[in-house]
Motif scaffolding. Structure first.
Motif, mmCIF file in Angstrom:
data_model
loop_
_atom_site.group_PDB
_atom_site.id
_atom_site.type_symbol
_atom_site.label_atom_id
_atom_site.label_comp_id
_atom_site.label_asym_id
_atom_site.label_seq_id
_atom_site.Cartn_x
_atom_site.Cartn_y
_atom_site.Cartn_z
ATOM 1 N N CYS A 1 -13.431 15.709 26.554
ATOM 2 C CA CYS A 1 -13.476 15.199 25.181
ATOM 3 C C CYS A 1 -12.093 14.751 24.715
ATOM 4 C CB CYS A 1 -14.020 16.279 24.235
ATOM 5 S SG CYS A 1 -15.809 16.525 24.369
ATOM 6 N N VAL A 2 -11.084 15.579 25.015
ATOM 7 C CA VAL A 2 -9.715 15.244 24.603
ATOM 8 C C VAL A 2 -9.243 13.977 25.296
ATOM 9 C CG1 VAL A 2 -7.319 16.005 24.687
ATOM 10 C CG2 VAL A 2 -9.120 17.618 24.034
ATOM 11 N N VAL A 3 -9.455 13.894 26.622
ATOM 12 C CA VAL A 3 -9.026 12.713 27.372
ATOM 13 C C VAL A 3 -9.753 11.473 26.865
ATOM 14 C CG1 VAL A 3 -9.002 11.614 29.640
ATOM 15 C CG2 VAL A 3 -8.389 14.035 29.412
ATOM 16 N N THR A 4 -11.075 11.608 26.660
ATOM 17 C CA THR A 4 -11.860 10.467 26.168
ATOM 18 C C THR A 4 -11.393 10.040 24.783
ATOM 19 O OG1 THR A 4 -13.772 11.245 27.446
ATOM 20 C CG2 THR A 4 -14.192 9.641 25.679
ATOM 21 N N LEU A 5 -11.125 11.028 23.915
ATOM 22 C CA LEU A 5 -10.667 10.722 22.568
ATOM 23 C C LEU A 5 -9.334 9.979 22.596
ATOM 24 C CD1 LEU A 5 -11.103 10.969 19.529
ATOM 25 C CD2 LEU A 5 -9.952 13.203 19.625
ATOM 26 N N ILE A 6 -8.421 10.434 23.439
ATOM 27 C CA ILE A 6 -7.121 9.757 23.550
ATOM 28 C C ILE A 6 -7.293 8.320 24.018
ATOM 29 C CG2 ILE A 6 -4.940 9.735 24.823
ATOM 30 C CD1 ILE A 6 -5.048 12.799 24.818
ATOM 31 N N VAL A 7 -8.139 8.148 25.058
ATOM 32 C CA VAL A 7 -8.361 6.802 25.581
ATOM 33 C C VAL A 7 -8.997 5.913 24.519
ATOM 34 C CG1 VAL A 7 -9.640 5.464 27.292
ATOM 35 C CG2 VAL A 7 -8.510 7.594 27.964
ATOM 36 N N MET A 8 -10.001 6.467 23.786
ATOM 37 C CA MET A 8 -10.649 5.674 22.746
ATOM 38 C C MET A 8 -9.666 5.300 21.643
ATOM 39 S SD MET A 8 -14.556 7.058 22.237
ATOM 40 C CE MET A 8 -14.025 8.704 21.742
ATOM 41 N N VAL B 1 -6.476 4.869 21.935
ATOM 42 C CA VAL B 1 -5.609 3.809 22.469
ATOM 43 C C VAL B 1 -6.329 2.469 22.436
ATOM 44 C CG1 VAL B 1 -4.428 2.972 24.528
ATOM 45 C CG2 VAL B 1 -4.256 5.384 23.880
ATOM 46 N N VAL B 2 -7.589 2.466 22.912
ATOM 47 C CA VAL B 2 -8.359 1.216 22.943
ATOM 48 C C VAL B 2 -8.599 0.700 21.534
ATOM 49 C CG1 VAL B 2 -10.574 0.185 23.573
ATOM 50 C CG2 VAL B 2 -9.434 1.769 25.147
ATOM 51 N N ILE B 3 -8.981 1.607 20.593
ATOM 52 C CA ILE B 3 -9.230 1.180 19.211
ATOM 53 C C ILE B 3 -7.959 0.634 18.566
ATOM 54 C CG2 ILE B 3 -9.828 2.035 16.909
ATOM 55 C CD1 ILE B 3 -11.809 3.938 18.276
ATOM 56 N N THR B 4 -6.823 1.247 18.844
ATOM 57 C CA THR B 4 -5.537 0.740 18.330
ATOM 58 C C THR B 4 -5.268 -0.668 18.832
ATOM 59 O OG1 THR B 4 -4.649 2.985 18.240
ATOM 60 C CG2 THR B 4 -3.067 1.171 18.233
ATOM 61 N N MET B 5 -5.565 -0.861 20.119
ATOM 62 C CA MET B 5 -5.393 -2.205 20.683
ATOM 63 C C MET B 5 -6.358 -3.190 20.036
ATOM 64 S SD MET B 5 -4.958 -1.168 24.711
ATOM 65 C CE MET B 5 -4.899 -2.881 25.197
ATOM 66 N N GLU B 6 -7.588 -2.741 19.746
ATOM 67 C CA GLU B 6 -8.559 -3.616 19.096
ATOM 68 C C GLU B 6 -8.107 -3.983 17.671
ATOM 69 O OE1 GLU B 6 -12.554 -1.947 21.417
ATOM 70 O OE2 GLU B 6 -12.065 -1.254 19.382
ATOM 71 N N PHE B 7 -7.541 -3.000 16.932
ATOM 72 C CA PHE B 7 -7.012 -3.311 15.596
ATOM 73 C C PHE B 7 -5.859 -4.327 15.683
ATOM 74 C CE2 PHE B 7 -9.340 0.303 13.885
ATOM 75 C CZ PHE B 7 -9.606 -0.098 12.589
ATOM 76 N N LEU C 1 -13.613 -8.973 10.522
ATOM 77 C CA LEU C 1 -13.870 -7.562 10.203
ATOM 78 C C LEU C 1 -15.165 -7.046 10.820
ATOM 79 C CD1 LEU C 1 -12.994 -5.052 8.704
ATOM 80 C CD2 LEU C 1 -14.180 -5.903 6.653
ATOM 81 N N PRO C 2 -16.292 -7.775 10.719
ATOM 82 C CA PRO C 2 -17.511 -7.300 11.396
ATOM 83 C C PRO C 2 -17.336 -7.167 12.904
ATOM 84 C CG PRO C 2 -18.073 -8.962 9.777
ATOM 85 C CD PRO C 2 -16.575 -8.970 9.876
ATOM 86 N N SER C 3 -16.601 -8.100 13.481
ATOM 87 C CA SER C 3 -16.369 -8.023 14.937
ATOM 88 C C SER C 3 -15.557 -6.773 15.278
ATOM 89 C CB SER C 3 -15.641 -9.274 15.419
ATOM 90 O OG SER C 3 -16.409 -10.425 15.178
ATOM 91 N N LEU C 4 -14.563 -6.486 14.413
ATOM 92 C CA LEU C 4 -13.748 -5.296 14.660
ATOM 93 C C LEU C 4 -14.588 -4.028 14.569
ATOM 94 C CD1 LEU C 4 -11.021 -3.921 15.078
ATOM 95 C CD2 LEU C 4 -10.666 -4.043 12.584
ATOM 96 N N VAL C 5 -15.442 -3.967 13.529
ATOM 97 C CA VAL C 5 -16.304 -2.773 13.379
ATOM 98 C C VAL C 5 -17.231 -2.618 14.580
ATOM 99 C CG1 VAL C 5 -18.137 -1.747 11.988
ATOM 100 C CG2 VAL C 5 -16.187 -2.836 10.863
ATOM 101 N N ALA C 6 -17.841 -3.738 14.979
ATOM 102 C CA ALA C 6 -18.763 -3.690 16.129
ATOM 103 C C ALA C 6 -18.028 -3.264 17.404
ATOM 104 C CB ALA C 6 -19.420 -5.049 16.316
ATOM 105 N N THR C 7 -16.829 -3.784 17.588
ATOM 106 C CA THR C 7 -16.050 -3.430 18.783
ATOM 107 C C THR C 7 -15.682 -1.957 18.788
ATOM 108 O OG1 THR C 7 -15.121 -5.676 18.819
ATOM 109 C CG2 THR C 7 -14.006 -3.994 20.127
ATOM 110 N N VAL C 8 -15.288 -1.437 17.610
ATOM 111 C CA VAL C 8 -14.929 -0.015 17.528
ATOM 112 C C VAL C 8 -16.142 0.862 17.841
ATOM 113 C CG1 VAL C 8 -14.216 1.821 15.955
ATOM 114 C CG2 VAL C 8 -13.015 -0.375 15.950
#
Length: 364
Positions: free
Chosen positions: A23-30, A32-38, A55-62
């Motif tokens: 969970c911790v590893v997945t959360l960290i990876v997510m 990182v990915v979400i930060t890159m998406e923002f 904005l809708p694309s960002l929400v959907a991607t997250v």
């Protein structure tokens, strides 16, 4: 992926610890990915200005990233902690369902699944031991039943022969009173044997449990009784019976029923292979009674010399109408119970020879 899972050393952790770590590893990876998406969304906003689709694309991607992270974590947890042990348990259960316990399972992990498989293996091992014990018990009971059925034939044959003799010659008064009393005495002894067999069948669980009951007897009366049984067996096979002794009349202490079983098995085995004659030799010396039964048949093969005393060894002889394969094994076992031994050999002039010895107290 496997290298990544090995790098996490999940096999060293419990299921809960592994789940938390993933969970911790997945959360960290997510994160990182979400930060890159923002960051990517911000770049798109600066490039295309204020638009309705960023904005809708960002929400959907997250949301997709979160969903992908959860699914990935579940798959990793299943593959690393559950898949292999569940496959082992399924395969082991299928083997047990097929009555196959000749396998073992192991799982190199310190978690609960490793403990479960270790417990399952202990259960399988104990179940295998219990099944083998039960099987041996059933086989011993079958073996005992076969032995009793085999040994009951001789006293029944003696009783039948003596009854026919009395029925044929007694009305014509061709039997002396002494001979009649002798026949009745012999019949009483064999009736007592049948009673003992019946009692033993109800109480004996193993061959080794056959009780020893020593009695005081004189050698002439005892060997006469043995010879009567041997003559009955030999006559049924059309074999000539000859006996000789090498001792003075003495008083001995033996279990007559045990020795009679040994003797009759030896005689039955000898008549089976004899061509025309069966010889019995009695010898008593140094506190040991020896009985040698020899025949004029082909003798023991090299294989039979090594295996004839093993249970259910039959050599090249087979007849479904007769019980075979236990005689000499029973002789060996009962000789050892009587502090003696059983020896098999080929005679100097051919033919098989079986010698049974028993320890006995001799009173001259």
């Amino acid at each position: 992926m496997d290298k990544f899972m090995n790098a996490l050393l999940l096999k060293r952790f419990t299921l809960l610890q592994s789940f938390i770590l993933l969970c911790v590893v997945t959360l960290i990876v997510m994160l990182v990915v979400i930060t890159m998406e923002f960051a990517l969304a911000e770049n798109l906003r600066l490039r295309f200005g204020e638009t309705d689709w960023v904005l809708p694309s960002l929400v959907a991607t997250v949301l997709l990233t979160v969903a992908a992270g959860i699914v990935t974590m579940a798959v990793l947890f299943y593959r690393s902690k559950l898949k292999r042990p569940l496959e082992l348990l399924k395969h082991a259960s299928e083997n047990i369902s097929a009555n196959d316990l000749s396998f073992s399972i192991s799982y190199d992990s310190r978690d609960e699944m490793g403990e479960l498989i270790a417990a399952f293996e202990n259960m399988r091992s104990q179940l295998e031991k219990n099944v083998k014990t039960l099987w041996r018990s059933v086989e011993e009971r079958k073996q005992l039943n076969a032995i009793f059925a085999h040994d009951l034939r001789t006293p029944l044959s003696v009783l039948k022969g003596n009854a026919e003799l009395l029925a044929t010659y007694l009305p014509e008064k061709k039997l002396s009173e002494e001979k009649v009393l002798d026949l009745i005495h012999t019949m009483n002894l064999h009736i007592l044997r049948l009673e003992n067999y019946t009692e033993a069948m109800n109480s004996i669980q193993k061959l080794e449990d056959v009780p020893m009951q020593h009695q005081t007897m004189d050698t002439i009366s005892f060997t006469t009784l043995l010879n009567d049984s041997a003559e009955q067996i030999a006559n049924q096979s059309g074999i000539r019976f000859v006996s000789n002794t090498e001792y003075d009349n003495t008083i001995i202490q033996v279990d007559p029923y045990i020795i009679m079983q040994i003797f009759e098995n030896m005689v039955a085995n000898g008549t089976r292979y004899a061509a025309s004659q069966l010889n019995v030799h009695y010898d008593i010396q140094d506190g040991m009674m020896k009985i040698t039964v020899s025949d004029d048949g082909p003798g023991f093969s090299d294989e039979a010399l090594l295996k004839a005393v093993l249970p259910f060894y039959r050599g090249e002889v087979w007849d479904a109408s007769e019980h075979r394969g236990l005689g000499l094994y029973v002789c060996k076992l009962f000789c050892e119970k009587h502090e003696g031994s059983l020896q098999i050999a080929n005679g100097p002039n051919g033919g098989g020879s079986v010698t049974a010895s028993f320890r006995t107290q001799v009173d001259k």
